[in-house]
Design an enzyme around this catalytic site. Structure first.
Site, short mmCIF file in Angstrom:
data_model
loop_
_atom_site.label_atom_id
_atom_site.label_comp_id
_atom_site.label_asym_id
_atom_site.label_seq_id
_atom_site.Cartn_x
_atom_site.Cartn_y
_atom_site.Cartn_z
N ASN A 16 24.84 12.36 -4.87
CA ASN A 16 23.83 12.32 -3.94
C ASN A 16 23.30 11.15 -3.97
O ASN A 16 22.61 10.53 -5.03
CB ASN A 16 22.75 13.58 -4.17
CG ASN A 16 21.57 13.75 -3.40
OD1 ASN A 16 21.81 13.14 -2.18
ND2 ASN A 16 20.34 14.22 -3.91
N HIS A 105 17.63 20.67 -1.11
CA HIS A 105 17.20 19.85 -2.32
C HIS A 105 15.78 19.96 -2.53
O HIS A 105 14.99 19.68 -1.47
CB HIS A 105 17.73 18.58 -1.88
CG HIS A 105 17.69 17.59 -3.23
ND1 HIS A 105 16.82 17.13 -3.83
CD2 HIS A 105 18.77 17.25 -3.96
CE1 HIS A 105 17.10 16.30 -4.71
NE2 HIS A 105 18.24 16.46 -4.90
N GLU A 173 19.30 22.96 -10.19
CA GLU A 173 18.63 21.40 -10.41
C GLU A 173 17.10 21.74 -10.95
O GLU A 173 16.29 21.98 -9.86
CB GLU A 173 18.50 20.68 -9.11
CG GLU A 173 20.19 20.50 -8.59
CD GLU A 173 20.17 19.30 -8.01
OE1 GLU A 173 20.61 18.19 -8.28
OE2 GLU A 173 19.48 19.06 -6.89
N GLY A 179 16.17 12.94 -11.54
CA GLY A 179 15.46 11.54 -11.68
C GLY A 179 14.67 11.28 -12.79
O GLY A 179 14.08 10.29 -12.76
N GLY A 238 22.81 12.42 -8.93
CA GLY A 238 21.83 11.63 -8.22
C GLY A 238 22.28 10.30 -8.81
O GLY A 238 23.21 9.67 -8.21
N GLY A 239 21.32 9.78 -9.30
CA GLY A 239 21.21 8.20 -9.91
C GLY A 239 22.55 7.72 -10.31
O GLY A 239 23.04 6.60 -9.86
C1 PEP Z 1 19.99 14.88 -7.36
O1 PEP Z 1 19.43 14.18 -6.71
O2 PEP Z 1 20.16 16.03 -6.96
C2 PEP Z 1 19.82 14.60 -8.86
C3 PEP Z 1 20.26 15.57 -9.57
O3 PEP Z 1 19.37 13.67 -9.34
P1 PEP Z 1 19.45 12.65 -10.81
O4 PEP Z 1 20.73 13.00 -11.18
O5 PEP Z 1 19.16 11.29 -10.49
O6 PEP Z 1 18.64 13.49 -11.68
#
Ligand code: PEP
Length: 257
Positions: A16, A105, A173, A179, A238-239
């Protein structure tokens, strides 16, 4: 896209990008994926900002032989064309070759106030045009500390009831892990993924295909341990999906799981 049956057996690793990306950087990243060996046991997807989806889809076709699926980060709650300035419909996403659409999300909920009712409309719109919705659920830190995490997740999952599909994809999540660098423990993940699996069966019937992804600070170092947890069918990243090295390492960990 892969055959219907195969994809519901694979581990899914979906990146993502959130509100990140530039034409040139995206192209460079796509070209790096060319060297990645084919991984049959993993479904790979990238969720780019809407303006870059067509670029991504074209790159997948031309450079990557469709080895990576095109995913959207959001979709309009309105089903039809019309006077909805700024909106992008599910039909438009299908038109440009999108495969999977993230729904709900936590950042959509946090910054745009999206809750169950809107998420349900979006799920229906996505299913109606033949795309796959990936519903994101997760509790806040406050809710977990109050011991309410299962109650909260059950409420978020309740929108699955009565949907016209036999394929259910959910990303768990925990909001406090997104994040932040804080990952849920494997015990916490196991307990919640087992719970989500049971809830989906009771809401949608025993004959549904299910994928439950974990998301929240997944990276190259913790991915293998997370993929080893029962009922973890992949990761929403995400990151760590913004760099080829870390995303490829997570895909590799999924393949070896
Ligand atoms: C996300 O954006 O769905 C996410 C899990 O971000 P991160 O991996 O950066 O925590």
């Amino acid at each position: 896209m892969q055959s219907e049956n195969t994809m519901w057996q694979q581990k899914w690793v979906i990146g993502n990008w959130k509100m990140n990306g530039r034409l040139q950087n995206n192209n460079a990243l796509m070209h790096r994926f060319r060297v990645m060996p084919t991984v049959d046991s993993v479904l790979i997807g990238l969720a780019a900002p809407t303006v870059y989806l067509l670029q991504l889809h074209n790159a997948m076709q031309i450079v990557l032989n469709n080895r990576i699926l095109t995913c959207a980060q959001d979709v309009s709650k309105f089903p039809d064309n019309g006077a909805y300035t700024g909106e992008v419909s599910a039909e438009m996403l299908a038109d440009i070759g999108t495969d999977i659409v993230l729904i709900g999300h936590s950042e959509r909920s946090l910054y745009f106030g999206e809750k169950n009712e809107i998420q349900r409309l979006k799920m229906e719109n996505v299913l109606n045009v033949g795309l796959i919705p990936l519903l994101c659920v997760g509790e806040s830190l406050e809710e977990r500390e109050a011991g309410r995490e299962q109650e909260v997740i059950a409420d978020q999952l309740s929108i699955l009831k009565g949907l016209n599909t036999k394929n259910i994809a959910v990303a768990y999540e925990p909001v406090w892990a997104i994040g932040t660098g804080k990952v849920a423990t494997t015990d916490q993940i196991a307990a919640m993924h087992g719970f989500i699996h049971k809830e989906i069966l009771s809401l949608c019937g025993n004959d549904v295909n299910i994928r439950i992804l974990y998301g929240g600070s997944v990276n190259a170092n913790n991915a293998a341990a997370i993929f080893a947890v029962p009922y973890v069918d992949g990761a929403l990243v995400g990151g760590a999906s913004l760099s080829y090295e870390s995303f490829a390492a997570i895909i590799n960990a999924a393949q070896e799981a």
